[in-house]
Design a protein around this motif. Structure first.
Motif, PDB file in Angstrom:
ATOM      1  N   LEU A  46      51.179  44.558  68.509  1.00 24.88           N
ATOM      2  CA  LEU A  46      52.114  43.439  68.578  1.00 24.88           C
ATOM      3  C   LEU A  46      53.424  43.784  67.895  1.00 24.88           C
ATOM      4  CD1 LEU A  46      52.663  40.437  69.285  1.00 24.88           C
ATOM      5  CD2 LEU A  46      51.559  39.844  67.103  1.00 24.88           C
ATOM      6  N   GLY A  47      53.344  44.463  66.764  1.00 23.79           N
ATOM      7  CA  GLY A  47      54.567  44.926  66.110  1.00 23.79           C
ATOM      8  C   GLY A  47      54.873  44.277  64.780  1.00 23.79           C
ATOM      9  N   VAL A  48      53.861  43.669  64.122  1.00 24.58           N
ATOM     10  CA  VAL A  48      54.107  43.056  62.819  1.00 24.58           C
ATOM     11  C   VAL A  48      54.028  44.119  61.727  1.00 24.58           C
ATOM     12  CG1 VAL A  48      53.239  40.834  63.599  1.00 24.58           C
ATOM     13  CG2 VAL A  48      51.672  42.421  62.462  1.00 24.58           C
ATOM     14  N   ASP A  49      54.510  43.750  60.545  1.00 26.57           N
ATOM     15  CA  ASP A  49      54.560  44.679  59.414  1.00 26.57           C
ATOM     16  C   ASP A  49      53.413  44.477  58.425  1.00 26.57           C
ATOM     17  OD1 ASP A  49      57.221  45.812  60.110  1.00 26.57           O
ATOM     18  OD2 ASP A  49      57.881  43.759  59.696  1.00 26.57           O
ATOM     19  N   ALA A  50      52.883  43.273  58.368  1.00 29.71           N
ATOM     20  CA  ALA A  50      51.875  42.941  57.367  1.00 29.71           C
ATOM     21  C   ALA A  50      51.054  41.769  57.870  1.00 29.71           C
ATOM     22  CB  ALA A  50      52.542  42.592  56.032  1.00 29.71           C
ATOM     23  N   VAL A  51      49.916  41.547  57.213  1.00 31.39           N
ATOM     24  CA  VAL A  51      49.088  40.386  57.508  1.00 31.39           C
ATOM     25  C   VAL A  51      48.833  39.631  56.212  1.00 31.39           C
ATOM     26  CG1 VAL A  51      47.981  41.414  59.521  1.00 31.39           C
ATOM     27  CG2 VAL A  51      46.911  41.671  57.281  1.00 31.39           C
ATOM     28  N   TRP A  52      48.698  38.318  56.344  1.00 25.77           N
ATOM     29  CA  TRP A  52      48.269  37.459  55.239  1.00 25.77           C
ATOM     30  C   TRP A  52      46.972  36.803  55.675  1.00 25.77           C
ATOM     31  CZ3 TRP A  52      50.600  31.969  55.631  1.00 25.77           C
ATOM     32  CH2 TRP A  52      49.801  31.056  54.922  1.00 25.77           C
ATOM     33  N   LEU A  53      45.950  36.907  54.821  1.00 27.80           N
ATOM     34  CA  LEU A  53      44.648  36.317  55.103  1.00 27.80           C
ATOM     35  C   LEU A  53      44.458  35.044  54.291  1.00 27.80           C
ATOM     36  CD1 LEU A  53      44.222  39.298  56.084  1.00 27.80           C
ATOM     37  CD2 LEU A  53      41.834  39.027  55.377  1.00 27.80           C
ATOM     38  N   SER A  54      44.141  33.946  54.976  1.00 28.48           N
ATOM     39  CA  SER A  54      43.696  32.752  54.280  1.00 28.48           C
ATOM     40  C   SER A  54      42.370  33.060  53.567  1.00 28.48           C
ATOM     41  CB  SER A  54      43.549  31.607  55.276  1.00 28.48           C
ATOM     42  OG  SER A  54      44.815  31.195  55.748  1.00 28.48           O
ATOM     43  N   PRO A  55      41.905  32.184  52.670  1.00 27.33           N
ATOM     44  CA  PRO A  55      40.801  32.553  51.778  1.00 27.33           C
ATOM     45  C   PRO A  55      39.528  32.993  52.483  1.00 27.33           C
ATOM     46  CG  PRO A  55      41.871  30.584  50.958  1.00 27.33           C
ATOM     47  CD  PRO A  55      42.465  30.862  52.322  1.00 27.33           C
ATOM     48  N   ILE A  99      48.260  40.888  52.534  1.00 27.30           N
ATOM     49  CA  ILE A  99      48.450  39.875  51.505  1.00 27.30           C
ATOM     50  C   ILE A  99      47.252  38.943  51.556  1.00 27.30           C
ATOM     51  CG2 ILE A  99      49.913  37.930  50.788  1.00 27.30           C
ATOM     52  CD1 ILE A  99      52.213  39.394  52.294  1.00 27.30           C
ATOM     53  N   VAL A 100      46.740  38.548  50.410  1.00 31.52           N
ATOM     54  CA  VAL A 100      45.600  37.629  50.373  1.00 31.52           C
ATOM     55  C   VAL A 100      46.025  36.313  49.728  1.00 31.52           C
ATOM     56  CG1 VAL A 100      43.900  39.475  50.336  1.00 31.52           C
ATOM     57  CG2 VAL A 100      44.736  38.536  48.165  1.00 31.52           C
ATOM     58  N   ASP A 101      45.248  35.281  50.032  1.00 31.39           N
ATOM     59  CA  ASP A 101      45.517  33.955  49.490  1.00 31.39           C
ATOM     60  C   ASP A 101      44.998  33.858  48.061  1.00 31.39           C
ATOM     61  OD1 ASP A 101      46.371  31.168  49.871  1.00 31.39           O
ATOM     62  OD2 ASP A 101      45.887  31.516  51.980  1.00 31.39           O
ATOM     63  N   PHE A 187      43.510  34.124  35.521  1.00 33.09           N
ATOM     64  CA  PHE A 187      44.196  34.418  36.781  1.00 33.09           C
ATOM     65  C   PHE A 187      44.978  35.728  36.731  1.00 33.09           C
ATOM     66  CE2 PHE A 187      42.743  30.358  38.076  1.00 33.09           C
ATOM     67  CZ  PHE A 187      42.684  30.434  39.456  1.00 33.09           C
ATOM     68  N   VAL A 188      45.443  36.126  35.568  1.00 38.03           N
ATOM     69  CA  VAL A 188      46.021  37.467  35.458  1.00 38.03           C
ATOM     70  C   VAL A 188      44.944  38.512  35.774  1.00 38.03           C
ATOM     71  CG1 VAL A 188      46.947  39.160  33.830  1.00 38.03           C
ATOM     72  CG2 VAL A 188      47.890  36.847  33.906  1.00 38.03           C
ATOM     73  N   SER A 189      43.738  38.270  35.293  1.00 40.89           N
ATOM     74  CA  SER A 189      42.630  39.181  35.582  1.00 40.89           C
ATOM     75  C   SER A 189      42.308  39.201  37.074  1.00 40.89           C
ATOM     76  CB  SER A 189      41.393  38.752  34.783  1.00 40.89           C
ATOM     77  OG  SER A 189      40.264  39.509  35.140  1.00 40.89           O
ATOM     78  N   VAL A 190      42.334  38.029  37.720  1.00 39.48           N
ATOM     79  CA  VAL A 190      42.084  37.968  39.164  1.00 39.48           C
ATOM     80  C   VAL A 190      43.161  38.726  39.930  1.00 39.48           C
ATOM     81  CG1 VAL A 190      41.987  36.411  41.153  1.00 39.48           C
ATOM     82  CG2 VAL A 190      40.766  35.826  39.055  1.00 39.48           C
ATOM     83  N   LEU A 191      44.415  38.557  39.537  1.00 44.58           N
ATOM     84  CA  LEU A 191      45.492  39.323  40.173  1.00 44.58           C
ATOM     85  C   LEU A 191      45.197  40.811  40.109  1.00 44.58           C
ATOM     86  CD1 LEU A 191      48.708  37.568  38.751  1.00 44.58           C
ATOM     87  CD2 LEU A 191      47.803  37.323  41.059  1.00 44.58           C
ATOM     88  N   ARG A 192      44.860  41.293  38.933  1.00 43.34           N
ATOM     89  CA  ARG A 192      44.624  42.737  38.774  1.00 43.34           C
ATOM     90  C   ARG A 192      43.411  43.199  39.587  1.00 43.34           C
ATOM     91  NH1 ARG A 192      47.866  44.994  35.109  1.00 43.34           N
ATOM     92  NH2 ARG A 192      48.815  43.698  33.477  1.00 43.34           N
ATOM     93  N   PHE A 193      42.398  42.355  39.689  1.00 42.51           N
ATOM     94  CA  PHE A 193      41.212  42.729  40.468  1.00 42.51           C
ATOM     95  C   PHE A 193      41.596  43.087  41.901  1.00 42.51           C
ATOM     96  CE2 PHE A 193      37.725  41.646  43.326  1.00 42.51           C
ATOM     97  CZ  PHE A 193      36.652  42.307  42.751  1.00 42.51           C
ATOM     98  N   TRP A 194      42.404  42.245  42.540  1.00 48.34           N
ATOM     99  CA  TRP A 194      42.764  42.490  43.935  1.00 48.34           C
ATOM    100  C   TRP A 194      43.890  43.513  44.069  1.00 48.34           C
ATOM    101  CZ3 TRP A 194      39.436  41.469  47.478  1.00 48.34           C
ATOM    102  CH2 TRP A 194      38.494  40.454  47.264  1.00 48.34           C
ATOM    103  N   VAL A 199      45.605  45.342  47.595  1.00 49.98           N
ATOM    104  CA  VAL A 199      46.335  44.324  48.346  1.00 49.98           C
ATOM    105  C   VAL A 199      47.825  44.420  48.036  1.00 49.98           C
ATOM    106  CG1 VAL A 199      44.329  42.793  48.335  1.00 49.98           C
ATOM    107  CG2 VAL A 199      46.164  42.438  46.643  1.00 49.98           C
ATOM    108  N   ALA A 200      48.634  43.995  49.007  1.00 50.45           N
ATOM    109  CA  ALA A 200      50.094  44.083  48.867  1.00 50.45           C
ATOM    110  C   ALA A 200      50.685  42.865  48.173  1.00 50.45           C
ATOM    111  CB  ALA A 200      50.744  44.252  50.232  1.00 50.45           C
ATOM    112  N   GLY A 201      49.858  41.865  47.888  1.00 49.55           N
ATOM    113  CA  GLY A 201      50.381  40.697  47.209  1.00 49.55           C
ATOM    114  C   GLY A 201      49.557  39.461  47.499  1.00 49.55           C
ATOM    115  N   PHE A 202      50.132  38.315  47.131  1.00 52.21           N
ATOM    116  CA  PHE A 202      49.410  37.056  47.172  1.00 52.21           C
ATOM    117  C   PHE A 202      50.295  35.952  47.721  1.00 52.21           C
ATOM    118  CE2 PHE A 202      48.044  39.675  43.674  1.00 52.21           C
ATOM    119  CZ  PHE A 202      46.664  39.702  43.805  1.00 52.21           C
ATOM    120  N   ARG A 203      49.750  35.188  48.648  1.00 54.64           N
ATOM    121  CA  ARG A 203      50.340  33.903  49.018  1.00 54.64           C
ATOM    122  C   ARG A 203      49.711  32.884  48.083  1.00 54.64           C
ATOM    123  NH1 ARG A 203      47.866  28.918  50.727  1.00 54.64           N
ATOM    124  NH2 ARG A 203      49.308  27.784  52.076  1.00 54.64           N
ATOM    125  N   VAL A 204      50.537  32.163  47.348  1.00 55.57           N
ATOM    126  CA  VAL A 204      50.045  31.285  46.296  1.00 55.57           C
ATOM    127  C   VAL A 204      49.993  29.850  46.812  1.00 55.57           C
ATOM    128  CG1 VAL A 204      50.382  30.486  43.940  1.00 55.57           C
ATOM    129  CG2 VAL A 204      50.993  32.845  44.561  1.00 55.57           C
TER     130      VAL A 204
END
Length: 543
Positions: A46-55, A99-101, A187-194, A199-204
């Motif tokens: 399709l040509g996208v650069d990244a994906v974001w996954l809902s939980p 990116i993950v939720d 939540f800092v620990s959760v960030l580091r886990f993923w 993962v490339a980041g988080f949708r908050v």
């Protein structure tokens, strides 16, 4: 650290995957991580650069996974951590970022912390992780204040020992207490886990909701599902967009900046005005914030120009890109939303017996709106299935509805199930190719066959091929990193230049003229025989 000119997220096109409904590998009717992994090649095509996954975390699924019971695991419905690692590896191999939720405003009532809070009782350290209060009245039988859940009904629930806990969403989603150092450290620990898993980041989720006004003053206005902060004329809400949220995101940003590869934070923040939203994307906070004001703007030239100007200027003032979006898992799909008369309030779900959209008109406008959006400088988000032109499923029998908004609103709001129906990949396969069996967790309309990917791939003029062409040209012309300049036009036409492209959308009844030297590169629908632009059509042209 990458420079602002090379930060990938400033111009990326990011595709939202709703895991329940994307692809089912085992035939149980529920999408899963192996299904996603198997279909990532289609997104590369399709040509996208990244994906974001809902939980996809363990959850009792009272709110489709936004009630998280464990932030460091995968719900068995979707697979396991090994499946997550395989998905991340396949994405890397294809050049796709993931990116993950993250859901920090509340947990599930099944989370170990909440079970501990109930067992420990009032004034315990365990209760300090959540927002518990004594009730009002001589026996404490009245809620602590008049706050309302955005899913309907009161935002407080009483427990056996008489205290009440806050849940701005479903009763199964107790709000965390972000004044607690233990919550912040967790939540800092959760960030580091993923982040450590790649993962490339988080949708908050509900990024504007973590901090509540300390006085918990009464606020009796009804909550609204994703529709701004307060009704017109109401005082500022004490539970949304409090200044204290920014301290949290500055701490998170420092964590992400320790990692290579441009890891990002994306705010789901229903905040207005635009300069208030821009505070979330200041240089030391988040990277992106969804432009919901643009999503909510009527299909009309003047309002769209104003919102593009206002939001672009607000973000530019803090050095951030604007992040455009037309559909997601929480709103009626834009192929349906635009099929109603211009100016009608946005609907929170559509069902049997409700006024139905003009399907053809909705798709025509949606294709035009998408070409307009993808030509704007900044980043853009696509919601799974919009590249197929999928409409909202507007005739789901009410007995199948799973959105908590349906029950909690007393059946006043149909809710969000209609945009979450599993995707059609193959017209003649079981469950239209969603999985190897007929099962799908929400019923798929019979018309899904005509939208299936295999009916559109390689077909000139199909919505899928329109998206592919647009994404290819967007990349080739560097539109995401470009600069917008408006072109003078009649009142019912909107036109701008971005680099060497003229982008023109005609909202009026009369066909619109292109410049004599224009060479059309892409159009959302065919032009007239004499080369003019019909109503509800967007054109990209070299001039």
């Amino acid at each position: 650290m990458p420079s602002p000119q090379t930060d990938w997220w400033r111009s990326a096109v990011i595709y939202q995957i709703y895991p329940r409904s994307f692809a089912d590998s085992n035939g149980d009717g529920m999408g899963d991580l192996p299904g996603i992994t198997a279909r990532l090649g289609d997104l590369r095509e399709l040509g996208v650069d990244a994906v974001w996954l809902s939980p996809f975390y363990p959850s009792p699924q009272h709110d489709a996974g936004y009630d998280v019971a464990d932030y460091r695991a995968v719900d068995p419905r979707f697979g396991d951590l090994g499946d997550a690692d395989k998905m991340l590896a396949e994405a890397r191999a294809l050049g796709l970022k993931v990116i993950v939720d993250l859901v920090p405003n509340h947990t599930s009532h099944d989370h170990a912390w909440f079970r501990e809070a109930l067992a420990a009782g009032p004034d315990s350290p365990e209760r300090e992780r959540y927002i518990f209060r004594d009730g009002r009245g001589p026996d404490g039988s009245e809620p602590p204040n008049g706050w309302q859940s955005v899913f309907g009904g009161p935002a407080w629930e009483r427990v056996d020992d008489g205290q009440w806990y806050l849940h701005l969403f479903d009763v199964s989603q107790p709000d965390l207490n972000w004044d607690s150092p233990e919550v912040r450290a967790e939540f800092v620990s959760v960030l580091r886990f993923w982040l450590d898993r790649g993962v490339a980041g988080f949708r908050v989720d509900v990024a504007h909701g973590l901090i509540k006004n300390a006085d918990f003053a009464d606020w009796h206005y009804a909550g609204e599902i994703l529709g701004g902060l307060a009704p017109e004329g109401a005082p500022p809400p004490p539970m949304w967009d409090q200044d204290g949220v920014h301290e949290i995101y500055r701490e998170w940003r420092a964590v992400l900046d320790e990692y290579e590869g441009g890891r990002i934070l994306v705010a789901e923040a229903w905040v207005q005005p635009a300069d208030r939203l821009a505070r979330y994307v200041r240089p030391d906070e988040m990277h992106q914030a969804f432009n919901f004001e643009y999503l909510d703007t009527p299909w009309s030239a003047d309002p769209l120009r104003k919102v593009i100007d206002t939001t672009t200027a607000a973000n530019a003032a803090v050095g951030a890109p604007t992040t455009w979006v037309l559909s997601n898992h929480d709103v009626v799909r834009h192929a349906t939303r635009l099929g109603y008369p211009v100016g009608e309030p946005r609907k929170h779900g559509i069902g049997i017996g409700d006024p139905q959209p003009d399907v053809a008109l909705g798709l025509r406008r949606a294709r035009a709106a998408t070409l307009q959006m993808l030509a704007l400088p900044g980043s853009a988000y696509l919601y799974q299935g919009e590249e197929l032109g999928l409409p909202e499923a507007t005739e789901i029998p009410d007995s199948y509805r799973q959105d908590p908004a349906w029950e909690r609103s007393g059946h006043a709001e149909r809710g969000r199930d209609g945009c979450r129906v599993p995707l059609p990949w193959e017209a003649d396969a079981p469950s239209y190719g969603f999985g190897p069996a007929d099962a799908s967790w929400l019923p798929q309309p019979a018309v899904w066959a005509e939208y299936a990917l295999d009916r559109q791939r390689g077909v000139t003029g199909s919505t899928y091929e329109l998206y592919r062409a647009a994404l290819r040209l967007r990349a080739a012309h560097g539109l995401g990193a470009g600069t917008l300049s408006w072109v003078d036009t009649p009142a019912d036409v909107l036109a701008f230049r971005n680099g060497g492209l003229l982008v023109l959308t005609n909202f009026g009844d009369a066909p619109a003229e292109l410049p004599l030297n224009a060479r059309v590169q892409l159009a959302s629908e065919p032009l007239t025989a004499d080369g003019r632009v019909p109503q509800d059509v967007t054109v990209w042209a070299r001039v």
